[in-house]
Every structure is written in structure tokens, then in C-alpha cells.
Design a protein around this motif. Structure first.
Motif, PDB file in Angstrom:
ATOM      1  N   TRP A  11     -11.429   3.835 -16.174  1.00 15.15           N
ATOM      2  CA  TRP A  11     -12.207   4.181 -17.362  1.00 15.15           C
ATOM      3  C   TRP A  11     -11.643   5.445 -18.011  1.00 15.15           C
ATOM      4  O   TRP A  11     -11.452   5.504 -19.232  1.00 15.15           O
ATOM      5  CB  TRP A  11     -13.676   4.358 -16.979  1.00 15.15           C
ATOM      6  CG  TRP A  11     -14.553   4.729 -18.132  1.00 15.15           C
ATOM      7  CD1 TRP A  11     -15.103   3.898 -19.056  1.00 15.15           C
ATOM      8  CD2 TRP A  11     -14.967   6.060 -18.491  1.00 15.15           C
ATOM      9  NE1 TRP A  11     -15.839   4.627 -19.974  1.00 15.15           N
ATOM     10  CE2 TRP A  11     -15.774   5.949 -19.647  1.00 15.15           C
ATOM     11  CE3 TRP A  11     -14.740   7.319 -17.950  1.00 15.15           C
ATOM     12  CZ2 TRP A  11     -16.341   7.056 -20.266  1.00 15.15           C
ATOM     13  CZ3 TRP A  11     -15.306   8.420 -18.565  1.00 15.15           C
ATOM     14  CH2 TRP A  11     -16.097   8.284 -19.713  1.00 15.15           C
ATOM     15  N   ARG A  14      -8.246   4.708 -19.676  1.00  6.34           N
ATOM     16  CA  ARG A  14      -8.422   3.967 -20.938  1.00  6.34           C
ATOM     17  C   ARG A  14      -8.946   4.877 -22.048  1.00  6.34           C
ATOM     18  O   ARG A  14      -8.487   4.795 -23.188  1.00  6.34           O
ATOM     19  CB  ARG A  14      -9.334   2.760 -20.729  1.00  6.34           C
ATOM     20  CG  ARG A  14      -8.629   1.618 -19.994  1.00  6.34           C
ATOM     21  CD  ARG A  14      -9.438   0.343 -20.018  1.00  6.34           C
ATOM     22  NE  ARG A  14     -10.745   0.467 -19.391  1.00  6.34           N
ATOM     23  CZ  ARG A  14     -10.999   0.232 -18.116  1.00  6.34           C
ATOM     24  NH1 ARG A  14     -10.049  -0.154 -17.303  1.00  6.34           N
ATOM     25  NH2 ARG A  14     -12.224   0.363 -17.641  1.00  6.34           N
ATOM     26  N   LYS A  17      -5.915   7.081 -22.979  1.00 10.62           N
ATOM     27  CA  LYS A  17      -4.798   6.355 -23.572  1.00 10.62           C
ATOM     28  C   LYS A  17      -5.136   5.722 -24.927  1.00 10.62           C
ATOM     29  O   LYS A  17      -4.337   5.802 -25.856  1.00 10.62           O
ATOM     30  CB  LYS A  17      -4.363   5.267 -22.588  1.00 10.62           C
ATOM     31  CG  LYS A  17      -3.116   4.523 -22.938  1.00 10.62           C
ATOM     32  CD  LYS A  17      -2.753   3.630 -21.755  1.00 10.62           C
ATOM     33  CE  LYS A  17      -1.401   3.018 -21.905  1.00 10.62           C
ATOM     34  NZ  LYS A  17      -0.949   2.430 -20.646  1.00 10.62           N
ATOM     35  N   PHE A  18      -6.291   5.098 -25.026  1.00 10.13           N
ATOM     36  CA  PHE A  18      -6.608   4.333 -26.228  1.00 10.13           C
ATOM     37  C   PHE A  18      -7.581   5.027 -27.184  1.00 10.13           C
ATOM     38  O   PHE A  18      -7.713   4.628 -28.331  1.00 10.13           O
ATOM     39  CB  PHE A  18      -7.141   2.950 -25.846  1.00 10.13           C
ATOM     40  CG  PHE A  18      -6.139   2.151 -25.069  1.00 10.13           C
ATOM     41  CD1 PHE A  18      -4.969   1.711 -25.662  1.00 10.13           C
ATOM     42  CD2 PHE A  18      -6.352   1.859 -23.733  1.00 10.13           C
ATOM     43  CE1 PHE A  18      -4.028   0.982 -24.948  1.00 10.13           C
ATOM     44  CE2 PHE A  18      -5.422   1.134 -23.007  1.00 10.13           C
ATOM     45  CZ  PHE A  18      -4.252   0.699 -23.611  1.00 10.13           C
TER      46      PHE A  18
END
Length: 164
Positions: A11, A14, A17-18
Motif C-alpha cells: 500500500w 503504491r 509510486k502512483f
């Protein structure tokens, strides 16, 4: 690699990164730095982040490996040197180890001469194909020893043993 890419760690990665979450990045960086033993802190003469292709960097708006490497380099007192992703490779998701290696063949280049000892940096390691391809580019640029450093590693699962 201090962490397994599961649950809360996945989690955090992510979000980092995003969603370009600096809080998630700071936590991941602290965990990576804390897992490095004191002898390793002085080992690399430079850090090289896994580069995104310029198109993907524009789409995402954030280069997570570069962010990690620059900050870790400042903390360790070593330079962060650039590599180039020579071609826009398809996503590695869903590829087995052989396919990942083929996908990344000759994908990276390092300009100039590197010092003898470098560490390549990424957020997550699955098969190691990306870090291996970048390490080969570093060796072609003069590095004699290359270590792979990543925040997390995807766990090996019985359903996907070919990924390792």
C-alpha cells in the motif's frame, strides 16, 4: 531488501509510486536506510536509480527510484548519477523471469565513466531483471562492483515460481 511487498508495505509503495506521496516515500526511505548496515553506508561511491523512460515519467509525473536515490545519496554522502532508459519497454507486470530479461535487454545506458563501486536503486524488486539490466549498463560504464538495493521484494508464491 528490508521489506516484503505485501499488505501495508505494498500500500505504501503504491501511494508513493502512483500518487507521489512524500509521506509514503519518507517512510519507505527511512525503512531502507535503517536496514542498511553501517559498513554498507560507506560502500558505494555512487548511486544509480532505475530510470523511467521520459514518456512514462511525463505520464506518471513522478520518478520514484530517482526520488529515493537522490535523498539516500544525500544522507550517505555519495553522488546520485544518472542512467538513461534507451527504449520505452512495456510493463513488466505479468511477465515471467525469462520474458522480463528479454524485455529489458539493452534497455539502459550510462553516459560517462562510473566509479568502481555503485549501488543501483529501485522501489520494488520482483525477479531482479530490471536491476540486473541496469547493473550491466553500469559495468559497461566502468563499475567493477554493483549492488542492487530496493525497498521491498515481492514474495515468492507457489503459483508463480517462474517469477524468481
Amino acid at each position: 531488501m528490508p521489506l516484503r511487498y505485501v499488505d501495508e508495505v505494498a500500500w505504501l509503495v503504491r501511494r508513493f509510486k502512483f500518487e507521489a506521496s512524500p509521506r509514503a516515500g519518507a517512510v519507505l526511505l527511512a525503512l531502507l536506510e535503517g536496514a542498511l548496515v553501517a559498513e554498507v553506508h560507506a560502500w558505494p561511491q555512487a548511486l544509480v536509480a532505475v530510470p523511467l523512460h521520459p514518456r512514462r515519467a511525463r505520464e506518471r509525473g513522478f520518478d520514484q527510484a530517482g526520488w529515493l536515490a537522490r535523498r539516500l545519496g544525500r544522507r550517505l554522502g555519495v553522488p546520485c548519477l544518472d542512467a538513461e532508459r534507451r527504449r520505452d519497454t512495456p510493463s513488466q507486470r505479468g511477465l515471467d523471469r525469462r520474458e522480463r530479461r528479454a524485455n529489458l535487454r539493452h534497455a539502459f545506458r550510462v553516459s560517462g565513466r562510473l566509479p568502481p563501486r555503485v549501488a543501483v536503486i529501485d522501489d520494488v524488486m520482483t525477479t531482479g531483471a530490471t536491476l540486473e539490466a541496469l547493473a550491466q549498463a553500469c559495468q559497461a560504464a566502468g563499475a567493477e562492483e554493483v549492488e542492487a538495493w530496493a525497498v521491498a521484494r515481492t514474495p515468492r508464491t507457489p503459483s508463480a515460481p517462474e517469477a524468481w
